[in-house]
Design a protein around this motif. Structure first.
Motif, PDB file in Angstrom:
ATOM      1  N   PRO A 179       0.796  -1.236   0.000  1.00 28.29           N
ATOM      2  CA  PRO A 179       0.000   0.000   0.000  1.00 28.29           C
ATOM      3  C   PRO A 179       0.825   1.282   0.000  1.00 28.29           C
ATOM      4  CG  PRO A 179      -0.845  -1.569   1.607  1.00 28.29           C
ATOM      5  CD  PRO A 179       0.476  -2.102   1.135  1.00 28.29           C
ATOM      6  N   LEU A 180       2.129   1.180   0.252  1.00 32.39           N
ATOM      7  CA  LEU A 180       2.969   2.385   0.225  1.00 32.39           C
ATOM      8  C   LEU A 180       2.976   3.031  -1.157  1.00 32.39           C
ATOM      9  CD1 LEU A 180       6.075   1.387   2.392  1.00 32.39           C
ATOM     10  CD2 LEU A 180       4.226   2.958   2.986  1.00 32.39           C
ATOM     11  N   TRP A 181       2.625   2.245  -2.186  1.00 33.94           N
ATOM     12  CA  TRP A 181       2.544   2.819  -3.526  1.00 33.94           C
ATOM     13  C   TRP A 181       1.451   3.878  -3.604  1.00 33.94           C
ATOM     14  CZ3 TRP A 181       6.372   2.549  -6.658  1.00 33.94           C
ATOM     15  CH2 TRP A 181       7.219   1.417  -6.668  1.00 33.94           C
ATOM     16  N   TYR A 182       0.458   3.802  -2.719  1.00 35.49           N
ATOM     17  CA  TYR A 182      -0.568   4.841  -2.661  1.00 35.49           C
ATOM     18  C   TYR A 182       0.069   6.205  -2.384  1.00 35.49           C
ATOM     19  CZ  TYR A 182      -4.320   1.336  -2.355  1.00 35.49           C
ATOM     20  OH  TYR A 182      -5.205   0.308  -2.624  1.00 35.49           O
ATOM     21  N   PHE A 183       1.132   6.216  -1.556  1.00 32.46           N
ATOM     22  CA  PHE A 183       1.819   7.455  -1.206  1.00 32.46           C
ATOM     23  C   PHE A 183       2.910   7.806  -2.216  1.00 32.46           C
ATOM     24  CE2 PHE A 183       0.310   5.391   2.632  1.00 32.46           C
ATOM     25  CZ  PHE A 183      -0.335   6.412   3.316  1.00 32.46           C
ATOM     26  N   ILE A 184       3.631   6.790  -2.667  1.00 36.25           N
ATOM     27  CA  ILE A 184       4.796   7.027  -3.510  1.00 36.25           C
ATOM     28  C   ILE A 184       4.412   7.607  -4.868  1.00 36.25           C
ATOM     29  CG2 ILE A 184       6.716   5.894  -4.718  1.00 36.25           C
ATOM     30  CD1 ILE A 184       6.804   3.880  -2.415  1.00 36.25           C
ATOM     31  N   GLN A 185       3.380   7.036  -5.477  1.00 36.48           N
ATOM     32  CA  GLN A 185       3.042   7.424  -6.852  1.00 36.48           C
ATOM     33  C   GLN A 185       2.716   8.920  -6.991  1.00 36.48           C
ATOM     34  OE1 GLN A 185      -0.129   8.161  -8.336  1.00 36.48           O
ATOM     35  NE2 GLN A 185       0.632   8.159 -10.448  1.00 36.48           N
ATOM     36  N   PRO A 186       1.804   9.485  -6.192  1.00 34.52           N
ATOM     37  CA  PRO A 186       1.516  10.919  -6.358  1.00 34.52           C
ATOM     38  C   PRO A 186       2.680  11.815  -5.974  1.00 34.52           C
ATOM     39  CG  PRO A 186       0.366  10.049  -4.444  1.00 34.52           C
ATOM     40  CD  PRO A 186       0.949   8.875  -5.157  1.00 34.52           C
ATOM     41  N   LEU A 187       3.466  11.403  -4.978  1.00 31.70           N
ATOM     42  CA  LEU A 187       4.598  12.227  -4.551  1.00 31.70           C
ATOM     43  C   LEU A 187       5.679  12.281  -5.629  1.00 31.70           C
ATOM     44  CD1 LEU A 187       4.969  11.188  -0.790  1.00 31.70           C
ATOM     45  CD2 LEU A 187       3.926  13.253  -1.739  1.00 31.70           C
ATOM     46  N   PHE A 235      -8.132   7.207  -3.195  1.00 29.47           N
ATOM     47  CA  PHE A 235      -8.234   8.657  -3.276  1.00 29.47           C
ATOM     48  C   PHE A 235      -8.178   9.281  -1.879  1.00 29.47           C
ATOM     49  CE2 PHE A 235     -11.046  12.376  -2.964  1.00 29.47           C
ATOM     50  CZ  PHE A 235     -10.374  13.258  -3.799  1.00 29.47           C
ATOM     51  N   GLY A 236      -8.853   8.667  -0.904  1.00 26.80           N
ATOM     52  CA  GLY A 236      -8.845   9.185   0.454  1.00 26.80           C
ATOM     53  C   GLY A 236      -7.442   9.228   1.039  1.00 26.80           C
ATOM     54  N   ILE A 237      -6.652   8.188   0.771  1.00 29.28           N
ATOM     55  CA  ILE A 237      -5.273   8.154   1.266  1.00 29.28           C
ATOM     56  C   ILE A 237      -4.444   9.252   0.612  1.00 29.28           C
ATOM     57  CG2 ILE A 237      -3.162   6.765   1.336  1.00 29.28           C
ATOM     58  CD1 ILE A 237      -4.929   4.279   1.515  1.00 29.28           C
ATOM     59  N   GLN A 238      -4.592   9.405  -0.704  1.00 29.85           N
ATOM     60  CA  GLN A 238      -3.813  10.421  -1.416  1.00 29.85           C
ATOM     61  C   GLN A 238      -4.279  11.828  -1.049  1.00 29.85           C
ATOM     62  OE1 GLN A 238      -3.847   9.433  -5.588  1.00 29.85           O
ATOM     63  NE2 GLN A 238      -2.530   7.648  -5.288  1.00 29.85           N
ATOM     64  N   LEU A 239      -5.572  11.984  -0.760  1.00 28.18           N
ATOM     65  CA  LEU A 239      -6.053  13.281  -0.296  1.00 28.18           C
ATOM     66  C   LEU A 239      -5.470  13.613   1.075  1.00 28.18           C
ATOM     67  CD1 LEU A 239      -7.966  15.667  -0.886  1.00 28.18           C
ATOM     68  CD2 LEU A 239      -9.761  14.408   0.302  1.00 28.18           C
ATOM     69  N   LEU A 240      -5.304  12.592   1.912  1.00 25.37           N
ATOM     70  CA  LEU A 240      -4.683  12.791   3.220  1.00 25.37           C
ATOM     71  C   LEU A 240      -3.232  13.241   3.065  1.00 25.37           C
ATOM     72  CD1 LEU A 240      -4.858  12.565   6.307  1.00 25.37           C
ATOM     73  CD2 LEU A 240      -4.216  10.155   6.089  1.00 25.37           C
ATOM     74  N   VAL A 241      -2.531  12.677   2.082  1.00 24.96           N
ATOM     75  CA  VAL A 241      -1.158  13.101   1.790  1.00 24.96           C
ATOM     76  C   VAL A 241      -1.142  14.575   1.408  1.00 24.96           C
ATOM     77  CG1 VAL A 241       0.809  12.792   0.233  1.00 24.96           C
ATOM     78  CG2 VAL A 241      -0.419  10.800   1.104  1.00 24.96           C
TER      79      VAL A 241
END
Length: 296
Positions: A52-60, A138-144
């Motif tokens: 699931p770390l890819w949820y953070f890595i990809q948009p960053l 989307f919720g995770i990436q919005l939190l980022v």
């Protein structure tokens, strides 16, 4: 012996209404839909190292690359007092949700032909489950985005002009409209790929082109300026400005960063376009559902 007077719970027939969306039946199958949602989330990064770390890595990573290429090298301005990284992260967060909904629903019939050919359930549950499962991502990436937003606004002076507005109340509506557009377009493409499989190979390429026409990495004001200067054709500016995805991304930047273009007239325009795309997609999807198993 079964008499004609008996009431049937379900009637499975190839004859359906022109526009058929039985919410009552979909609600009966809500448990199945949530199982599909769980399957989509669990299997997405199964057997991967980072999971699931890819949820953070990809948009960053994408935001960093966009900042280096479009803002530092191409020298595209993002507005007074708005960090380029935060500007790009705002656009990418919403764009990723649309892209995942579109790509995930555009291959519904082919990807699930084995299930569709064996058991009955409302077929529209499958693309809806994709849109719902992508809400988690989307919720995770919005939190980022919120974390970086708080950092830049409250702990640095780089985002001194950034301020959320009262229009932030429209955020759930913007998310809903973005998912509805992705769902509608995805159902149209999924129905067409049952006969024309080449379309499935063009989806990824088409999505990349659409990103550049959706003001993800540049402000809409820049396009208006280029059109006024004659640097780009007027028709290109019109297509970008009236792209409903552009309007949603610009609205999100406006309600969070204080930059961008937002008006109620454009919001109404996006609502109408979203509903039309969804209804057209649903009609084509229902029509294809009757005979896709013979052509897929």
């Amino acid at each position: 012996m079964i008499t004609k007077s008996e009431n049937w719970l379900y009637t499975i027939s190839p004859k359906q209404k022109f526009l058929d969306l039985n919410f009552k039946e979909i609600w009966r199958y809500k448990d199945l839909m949530f199982l599909f949602v769980k399957r989509n989330v669990v299997t997405l990064y199964k057997q991967t190292i980072l999971g699931p770390l890819w949820y953070f890595i990809q948009p960053l990573f994408t935001s960093v690359i966009f900042t280096l290429v479009f803002n530092n090298i191409a020298n595209i301005s993002t507005g007074d007092g708005i960090p380029s990284f935060l500007f790009n992260l705002a656009g990418i967060t919403f764009w990723n949700y649309f892209k995942e909904c579109l790509v995930g629903t555009s291959d519904t019939f082919r990807k699930n032909q084995n299930i569709f050919g064996k058991v009955y359930f409302p077929r529209v549950i499958m693309p809806i489950s994709v849109v719902v499962s992508n809400l988690i991502k989307f919720g995770i990436q919005l939190l980022v985005f919120v974390c970086f937003y708080i950092y830049f606004v409250f702990f640095t002076t780089k985002a001194s002009h950034a301020s959320p507005s009262l229009e932030l109340l429209f955020l759930p509506l913007l998310v809903f409209l973005m998912g509805l557009i992705g769902l509608g377009l995805g159902m149209i493409i999924s129905s067409m790929t049952t006969k024309y499989r080449d379309l499935s190979y063009l989806v990824t390429f088409g999505v990349q082109l659409l990103m550049y026409a959706s003001a993800v990495m540049y402000p809409l004001d820049l396009i208006k300026t280029k059109v006024a200067e004659g640097s780009i054709p007027k028709i290109s500016g019109v297509l970008i400005e009236y792209n409903p995805i552009t309007t949603i991304i610009e609205a999100f930047r406006f309600i969070t960063l204080g930059v961008g273009d937002f008006s109620f007239s454009k919001l109404i325009y996006v609502i109408v376009v979203s509903l039309v795309l969804f209804l057209v997609g649903l009609i084509i999807f229902n029509k294809t559902e009757k005979s896709f198993i013979d052509t897929v």
